[in-house]
Design an enzyme around this catalytic site. Structure first.
Site, PDB file in Angstrom:
ATOM      1  N   CYS A 113     -19.852 -41.214  18.553  1.00  0.00           N
ATOM      2  CA  CYS A 113     -20.224 -40.385  17.292  1.00  0.00           C
ATOM      3  C   CYS A 113     -21.470 -39.904  16.889  1.00  0.00           C
ATOM      4  O   CYS A 113     -22.074 -38.963  17.459  1.00  0.00           O
ATOM      5  CB  CYS A 113     -19.261 -40.539  16.408  1.00  0.00           C
ATOM      6  SG  CYS A 113     -19.010 -39.031  15.020  1.00  0.00           S
ATOM      7  N   HIS A 213     -13.869 -42.343  19.632  1.00  0.00           N
ATOM      8  CA  HIS A 213     -14.255 -42.649  18.958  1.00  0.00           C
ATOM      9  C   HIS A 213     -13.069 -44.094  19.813  1.00  0.00           C
ATOM     10  O   HIS A 213     -12.187 -44.553  19.701  1.00  0.00           O
ATOM     11  CB  HIS A 213     -13.748 -43.505  17.280  1.00  0.00           C
ATOM     12  CG  HIS A 213     -14.862 -42.505  16.494  1.00  0.00           C
ATOM     13  ND1 HIS A 213     -15.550 -43.503  15.701  1.00  0.00           N
ATOM     14  CD2 HIS A 213     -14.820 -41.542  15.840  1.00  0.00           C
ATOM     15  CE1 HIS A 213     -16.283 -42.231  15.141  1.00  0.00           C
ATOM     16  NE2 HIS A 213     -15.795 -41.581  14.756  1.00  0.00           N
ATOM     17  N   GLU A 215     -13.664 -47.332  20.383  1.00  0.00           N
ATOM     18  CA  GLU A 215     -13.445 -48.367  19.477  1.00  0.00           C
ATOM     19  C   GLU A 215     -12.460 -48.756  18.631  1.00  0.00           C
ATOM     20  O   GLU A 215     -11.950 -49.790  18.604  1.00  0.00           O
ATOM     21  CB  GLU A 215     -14.484 -48.585  18.487  1.00  0.00           C
ATOM     22  CG  GLU A 215     -15.318 -47.635  17.668  1.00  0.00           C
ATOM     23  CD  GLU A 215     -15.302 -46.866  17.145  1.00  0.00           C
ATOM     24  OE1 GLU A 215     -15.693 -45.813  18.464  1.00  0.00           O
ATOM     25  OE2 GLU A 215     -15.288 -46.128  16.598  1.00  0.00           O
TER      26      GLU A 215
END
Ligand code: MN
Length: 235
Positions: A113, A213, A215
């Site tokens: 990001c 994202h 994660e």
């Protein structure tokens, strides 16, 4: 087993929330979890003076640059636009220095990001200060939809290092800025349907970066897990 440095975020405690107004340095647990689950050691790097960046890179094997504030437009020679979000020029210059040290030491970098945007600016690229200036109709800030849910599709270049994601991949999206001018060293390797760059690579410098994202999704989707695995084990 590799030691993975994650450049942390500083919260300066100006507001009552979050963290009860305490000043904290933190990262997103999803990175820590992914690194630990794959047998490596996560290490959060606190913001520091740029001249001290090499000391941190000395003790890690790879570097992750994560999400957060907008990159200050002064670093790509623009005035702040009315739609610019929160900025932190001290974090910018420290992360630029971390990138420089990682390159000096031949250590690979994964940008997520803001991390993708910092990398692009560091190497001479520019950003749209708000994604609306691209003219897109795609919702790239998917709030209030939760981060674990992918919402828009991307097309991945079949000859790229991320081709294991497949030709089409679904990603979550929490960015209000995007790449305008891509820095010369990078190749755009995935795009949203509106043409917005969603992933870049520089194989010579061992850098990959994505606008979404992973994660928040790696524990649910094998392809995003494979993205971490690629960075942690192969890049
Ligand atoms: Mn997006």
């Amino acid at each position: 087993m590799a030691i993975i440095g994650i450049a942390g975020t500083t919260y300066y405690g100006e507001d009552e929330v979050p963290f009860h107004g305490n000043k904290v340095i933190y990262t997103r647990k999803g990175f820590v979890d992914a690194i630990q689950a794959m047998g490596h050691i996560p290490l959060i790097i606190p913001n520091d003076k740029p001249e001290r960046a090499a000391n941190y890179i000395n003790i890690v094997d790879k570097l992750i640059l994560m999400g957060g504030e907008d990159v200050s437009p002064q670093y790509y020679n623009e005035e702040p636009d009315k739609l610019l979000g929160n900025t932190n020029p001290e974090r910018d210059v420290f992360e630029f220095a971390l990138i420089e040290s990682a390159l000096d030491q031949g250590k690979s970098i994964f940008g997520v990001c803001r991390g993708l945007q910092v990398l692009n600016v560091k190497f001479g690229g520019t950003l749209f200060q708000d994604v609306s200036y691209t003219g897109t109709k795609i919702k790239h800030m998917q709030v209030p939809t939760k981060q674990r849910f992918p919402t828009h599709s991307i097309e991945v270049k079949s000859d790229s290092v991320l081709n294991f994601l497949g030709q089409t991949h679904m990603v979550n999206s929490f960015h209000h800025q995007s790449i305008k001018q891509l820095a010369d060293n990078f190749t755009a390797i995935a795009h949203a349907k509106d043409g917005i760059i969603e992933a870049i690579s520089d194989t010579q410098r061992k850098i990959i970066a994505v606008q979404w994202h992973p994660e928040a999704t790696w524990h649910r989707f094998d392809k995003d897990k494979a993205l971490f695995s690629y960075f942690l084990n192969d890049l």
